[in-house]
Design a protein around this motif. Structure first.
Motif, short mmCIF file in Angstrom:
data_model
loop_
_atom_site.label_atom_id
_atom_site.label_comp_id
_atom_site.label_asym_id
_atom_site.label_seq_id
_atom_site.Cartn_x
_atom_site.Cartn_y
_atom_site.Cartn_z
N THR A 70 -38.69 69.68 -75.65
CA THR A 70 -37.43 70.11 -75.07
C THR A 70 -37.66 71.41 -74.35
OG1 THR A 70 -36.83 71.24 -77.12
CG2 THR A 70 -36.00 69.00 -76.83
N ILE A 163 -27.51 73.92 -69.73
CA ILE A 163 -28.47 72.82 -69.77
C ILE A 163 -27.77 71.56 -69.29
CG2 ILE A 163 -29.94 71.37 -71.24
CD1 ILE A 163 -30.22 73.75 -73.12
N TYR A 165 -28.09 67.36 -69.04
CA TYR A 165 -28.75 66.19 -69.64
C TYR A 165 -28.49 65.00 -68.73
CZ TYR A 165 -28.91 69.07 -73.85
OH TYR A 165 -29.15 70.09 -74.74
N GLU A 183 -33.87 66.80 -69.50
CA GLU A 183 -33.09 67.98 -69.87
C GLU A 183 -33.53 69.13 -68.97
OE1 GLU A 183 -33.41 68.84 -74.03
OE2 GLU A 183 -33.45 66.71 -74.59
N ASN A 185 -33.06 73.01 -67.99
CA ASN A 185 -32.56 74.27 -68.53
C ASN A 185 -32.39 75.28 -67.39
OD1 ASN A 185 -32.02 76.64 -69.93
ND2 ASN A 185 -33.29 76.03 -71.67
#
Length: 289
Positions: A70, A163, A165, A183, A185
């Motif tokens: 992640t 973030i 998604y 994902e 950021n």
């Protein structure tokens, strides 16, 4: 598949609506040339789905898969109490590609690809429910940009953490589905460096997006040129840098240890959307050790 993930990282970034710095969702429009989804999303059911925050695992059968990376989360601020979103539980058949983090337009994007038993309609609903149960903002269907025909794309925003998604859902004739998960950021975004491109840009190139991974880099842009003009430009320009057209493949060029593919599709406003995909080690510029 690694090439596909590198290209998709740009799609995840451009198709998402990044969260603004003041914590509100900054609703960006769909990417240029995007087809907007019109399918409605049902209201969440009272039962029959896993709780939000449950990681994707293989349900009902053994599976040996590595956890996906992640993107690093920014430091928690005072009042941040909601847990970070985790993808819902699905029946995973295989991980089609090892997970990796690439950089798209200066934004770190964590990517993975899965093959699952669920069909596209069920996946869209399960993902929409999980996004909403996790407290994320889900833009309405007409504002959800779509990646390509035959595949659905769904994006949600964690405005607090900045973030986005995104899931791209690609069905198969056997009833299974390939699921690309990303994902992005935006809190860790840094200005992309234009120097060091692996290929030149044609005159008039705009909306340039650079994506870098471990072994694959992409360069995407729009140009007011025809496909023939773009092909002629790269046939001439790449030859000057030692590239040779691969035998039997008009859109592929090679030189020792490297491969470069030119992909072009009709874009918005009569322009041409071009993606250059580079695989291999990029040589250092002259004079650089």
């Amino acid at each position: 598949m690694r090439v596909a993930l590198a290209v998709l990282s740009g799609v995840f970034l451009l198709g998402a609506a990044p969260a603004s710095r003041d914590g509100d969702a900054a609703a960006e429009g769909p990417a240029a040339g995007a087809v907007v989804a019109q399918a409605p999303v049902r209201a969440p059911q009272a039962s029959g789905r896993p709780a939000a925050g449950t990681p994707i695992v293989a349900a009902g059968r053994a599976a040996s898969v590595a956890p996906a990376p992640t993107t690093p989360a920014p430091a928690a601020r005072s009042g941040d109490s909601a847990p970070r979103f985790a993808w819902p539980r699905l029946r995973v058949l295989e991980h089609v590609e090892s997970s990796e983090i690439v950089e798209a337009g200066g934004v770190p994007v964590a990517l993975r690809a899965l093959r699952v038993k669920e069909g596209p309609a069920e996946l869209v609903q399960r993902l929409a429910d999980a996004f909403r149960d996790g407290g994320l903002y889900v833009p309405p269907g007409r504002e959800q940009p779509q990646f390509a025909s035959g595949a659905a794309m769904l994006t949600a925003v964690d405005a607090q953490r900045r973030i986005t998604y995104t899931a791209i859902i690609q069905p198969h004739e056997d009833g299974t589905t390939t699921l690309y998960l990303g994902e992005a950021n935006h809190a860790l975004r840094r200005e992309p460096i234009a120097a060091g491109d692996f290929a030149p840009l044609p005159p008039g190139a705009s909306q340039v997006l650079r994506v870098g991974g471990e072994s694959t880099r992409t360069l995407a842009f729009h140009v007011p040129l025809s496909a023939r003009d773009v092909d002629a430009f790269y046939a001439r320009a790449l030859a000057q840098h030692g590239w040779k057209r691969a035998e039997g493949e008009a859109d592929v060029y090679t030189r020792p240890g490297e491969e470069l593919r030119v992909v072009r599709e009709p874009g918005a406003g009569g322009q041409l959307a071009v993606v250059l995909i580079h695989r291999g080690q990029v040589p250092a510029p002259p004079g650089v050790p």
